[in-house]
Motif scaffolding. Sequence first.
Motif, PDB file in Angstrom:
ATOM      1  N   LEU A  46       4.168   2.482  -5.215  1.00 34.84           N
ATOM      2  CA  LEU A  46       3.434   2.825  -6.430  1.00 34.84           C
ATOM      3  C   LEU A  46       4.390   2.845  -7.615  1.00 34.84           C
ATOM      4  CD1 LEU A  46       0.431   3.735  -6.793  1.00 34.84           C
ATOM      5  CD2 LEU A  46       1.318   6.065  -6.945  1.00 34.84           C
ATOM      6  N   ASP A  47       4.026   2.079  -8.641  1.00 32.20           N
ATOM      7  CA  ASP A  47       4.791   2.128  -9.893  1.00 32.20           C
ATOM      8  C   ASP A  47       3.959   2.934 -10.883  1.00 32.20           C
ATOM      9  OD1 ASP A  47       6.296   1.640 -12.193  1.00 32.20           O
ATOM     10  OD2 ASP A  47       6.829  -0.382 -11.534  1.00 32.20           O
ATOM     11  N   VAL A  48       4.489   4.049 -11.342  1.00 33.30           N
ATOM     12  CA  VAL A  48       3.713   4.932 -12.216  1.00 33.30           C
ATOM     13  C   VAL A  48       3.999   4.692 -13.697  1.00 33.30           C
ATOM     14  CG1 VAL A  48       3.647   6.744 -10.467  1.00 33.30           C
ATOM     15  CG2 VAL A  48       5.413   6.816 -12.227  1.00 33.30           C
ATOM     16  N   GLU A  64       0.821  -1.221   0.000  1.00 32.71           N
ATOM     17  CA  GLU A  64       0.000   0.000   0.000  1.00 32.71           C
ATOM     18  C   GLU A  64       0.848   1.261   0.000  1.00 32.71           C
ATOM     19  OE1 GLU A  64      -3.425   0.181   2.449  1.00 32.71           O
ATOM     20  OE2 GLU A  64      -4.264  -0.965   0.786  1.00 32.71           O
ATOM     21  N   GLY A 122       4.916  14.696  -9.902  1.00 29.89           N
ATOM     22  CA  GLY A 122       3.638  15.351  -9.593  1.00 29.89           C
ATOM     23  C   GLY A 122       2.831  14.558  -8.575  1.00 29.89           C
ATOM     24  N   ILE A 123       2.727  13.249  -8.798  1.00 27.42           N
ATOM     25  CA  ILE A 123       1.990  12.392  -7.856  1.00 27.42           C
ATOM     26  C   ILE A 123       2.675  12.425  -6.489  1.00 27.42           C
ATOM     27  CG2 ILE A 123       1.316  10.015  -7.323  1.00 27.42           C
ATOM     28  CD1 ILE A 123       0.957   9.539 -10.327  1.00 27.42           C
ATOM     29  N   ILE A 136       6.476   4.412 -17.098  1.00 25.57           N
ATOM     30  CA  ILE A 136       7.614   5.216 -17.595  1.00 25.57           C
ATOM     31  C   ILE A 136       7.142   6.653 -17.777  1.00 25.57           C
ATOM     32  CG2 ILE A 136       9.443   5.309 -19.335  1.00 25.57           C
ATOM     33  CD1 ILE A 136       8.442   2.333 -20.014  1.00 25.57           C
ATOM     34  N   ALA A 137       7.031   7.364 -16.689  1.00 26.21           N
ATOM     35  CA  ALA A 137       6.446   8.705 -16.719  1.00 26.21           C
ATOM     36  C   ALA A 137       7.005   9.499 -15.538  1.00 26.21           C
ATOM     37  CB  ALA A 137       4.921   8.608 -16.653  1.00 26.21           C
ATOM     38  N   GLU A 138       8.197  10.021 -15.715  1.00 25.92           N
ATOM     39  CA  GLU A 138       8.900  10.674 -14.608  1.00 25.92           C
ATOM     40  C   GLU A 138       8.226  11.970 -14.165  1.00 25.92           C
ATOM     41  OE1 GLU A 138      10.335   9.690 -17.464  1.00 25.92           O
ATOM     42  OE2 GLU A 138      11.463   7.934 -16.821  1.00 25.92           O
ATOM     43  N   GLN A 139       7.715  12.726 -15.133  1.00 25.94           N
ATOM     44  CA  GLN A 139       7.062  13.986 -14.770  1.00 25.94           C
ATOM     45  C   GLN A 139       5.848  13.710 -13.885  1.00 25.94           C
ATOM     46  OE1 GLN A 139       6.662  16.922 -18.161  1.00 25.94           O
ATOM     47  NE2 GLN A 139       7.159  15.090 -19.302  1.00 25.94           N
ATOM     48  N   ASN A 140       5.063  12.712 -14.311  1.00 21.18           N
ATOM     49  CA  ASN A 140       3.877  12.348 -13.538  1.00 21.18           C
ATOM     50  C   ASN A 140       4.269  11.818 -12.166  1.00 21.18           C
ATOM     51  OD1 ASN A 140       1.053  12.032 -13.239  1.00 21.18           O
ATOM     52  ND2 ASN A 140       1.191   9.877 -13.842  1.00 21.18           N
ATOM     53  N   ALA A 195       4.355  14.776  -5.260  1.00 23.06           N
ATOM     54  CA  ALA A 195       4.053  16.073  -4.640  1.00 23.06           C
ATOM     55  C   ALA A 195       2.654  16.073  -4.025  1.00 23.06           C
ATOM     56  CB  ALA A 195       4.178  17.186  -5.669  1.00 23.06           C
ATOM     57  N   GLY A 196       1.694  15.503  -4.744  1.00 23.89           N
ATOM     58  CA  GLY A 196       0.323  15.441  -4.219  1.00 23.89           C
ATOM     59  C   GLY A 196       0.259  14.616  -2.948  1.00 23.89           C
ATOM     60  N   LEU A 197       0.979  13.501  -2.926  1.00 20.68           N
ATOM     61  CA  LEU A 197       1.021  12.659  -1.723  1.00 20.68           C
ATOM     62  C   LEU A 197       1.731  13.388  -0.580  1.00 20.68           C
ATOM     63  CD1 LEU A 197       1.930   9.288  -3.474  1.00 20.68           C
ATOM     64  CD2 LEU A 197      -0.163   9.687  -2.153  1.00 20.68           C
TER      65      LEU A 197
END
Lengths: 323, 275
Positions: free
Chosen positions: A61-63, A58, A72-73, A65-69, A75-77
């Motif tokens: 998190l694997d996002v 929990e 951002g994620i 191949i999207a480093e910018q995202n 930062a939100g967390l």
Amino acid sequence: MIEITPRTIRTWSMLGQRGTAFAIALPEIAAEQKEVMVLTADLSLLSGLEKFKQTYPEQFLDVGIAEQNMIGIAAGLAKEGNCVFATTYATFISMRSYEQIRNNLGVMGFNVKVIGSAAGVSMGTSGNCHHSIEDLALMRVIPNIQVISPADALETVKVMQAISKTNIPAYVRLTGNLNCPMVYKEDYDFQIGKGIVLNQGRDIAIIAIGTLVAEAVKVAESLKGQGINPTVVNMHTIKPLDEKLIKELTREHSIIYTLEEHSVIGGLGGAVAECLSGLGTSTKLIRMGFPDKYSVLGDYEYILKQNKLDAGSVKEAILEGVK
Amino acid sequence: MKQKRDKIEIDAMAKRMRLKALDMAFRSGKKGAHLGPAFSCMEIMATLYGNIMNIDPENPKDVNRDRFVSSKAHSVLTQYTALNEIGFISEEELDTFQENGTKFGGHPIIDLEHGMEYTGGSLGMALSVGVGMALDAKLKGRKNKVYILVGDGELDEGSNWEAIMSAAQFKLNNLVIIVDKNGLQYDGPTSEIMNIDNLQNKFDAFNCKTSVVDGHNTAELLDVFNRFTKDCPHVIIARTIKGKGVSFMENIREWHHSSLSQRQYEQAVEEVRGE
């Protein structure tokens, strides 16, 4: 609680900085701190994060191949109170997501720890796109972010523990490969922003960062036989820079060498130059790092040697300088 | 807990917001302001702040509050005036808009006490942050929603699509993405500069649930914001008019950012009042 013994230090050294950070330090940090999240951009397997993923699904998190995202994620967390570690290769995380880091960590101060793995030239023959020789300069210029590069695997553990206890955003640069040379064979006191004198010599000082600290130690050992005893400093934190220590070094040393697996522009050498410029000292600074171009390819040791960053080349340069 | 405003009150609220925004822009003189993109999302924000969102100026850091970020942060006049309407920002504070030393610049600065969740100004940034905020709510079992307003021109930024893909992947049914589809970007019509047609199909293809509404019709907005998705983000494409409410601004790209003359200000006020 992580047990630091000669044996664990040896084991971590074999895992290298990356393996130690992700397979040893992060699971321990998560065990102690509930609100820790770890994000990767499709480098879970390679980073040795599988154990973390299985133990704390929990908090992982694997996002893709999207480093910018990913930043951002993260930062939100972090905005919601989590201490977030986000990681992929140093070259991608420091550059592809640079503005996300600048706005979210720098401007807004969200508590994200950006961990750049395979920094410097450890990716060897993978090519210049995988060599990260600009990341210290890029990260150092952003206000409000701590920039740290551990000297060995044990220091990696200590850095990860230290940054997890602060609310300050950080960039951690992991250098070297598996079998990372040991600078420390036993536990020691680590503080962010406080450089460590590994050998107190005189007249010449080598300030090094990352895995090249081990090379600096080797240089000092081999120079002793020739009547030269350089001071060696492990400047693990490039921001905030230990300016007090640099000022002290200028009193007893006529030449300071900086040694880094990074461009000679804007990294450790740049930071020390900026510091010295404000001191009005006569101490000379010689910056040793990658010249302002991309390196020839080869394995790690070959690239270091080609760029005169191995212990033998550094020793020769110092002997030449004191003639 | 604040009282929820009905459609008539929301329409009146949007009108007051436009008038206040005109005042603020006019006072800014030659610095100018983003009136066009602010006026296209007046009804969207009036509906969210006036009715839909659970936020309270008495408890601005409530962990259970709904979160709103305008990723098209240049529409800040809409947000400031909406927050003024519901008690987060005072008239005196609004009057410092774009003045030296102000907290209330041409793009918002994060300040929860004043209801602002994010420092904006660089397009394509906030949607990813919204994904993180929505994930946190899910992980911690909170019921709050995260609303992110994006511009249609802004969707040129590829980072948005990374975020949208991940929002669907992580099944964020607590994330609501509103597209202010006014059809104009700085350099001209989106259809000419960078065509983003078939927007609904694009979002559907990214595994979102997509609704299309008239972004100036508060009845439609109230209805659509009360629809919920089961296991994916809700995307609301709001068809809007840039500069809506002032004849010489509507659909004119120069009003993306410009300054008002005395005569233009008076005409604009008259038109907004007379609607």
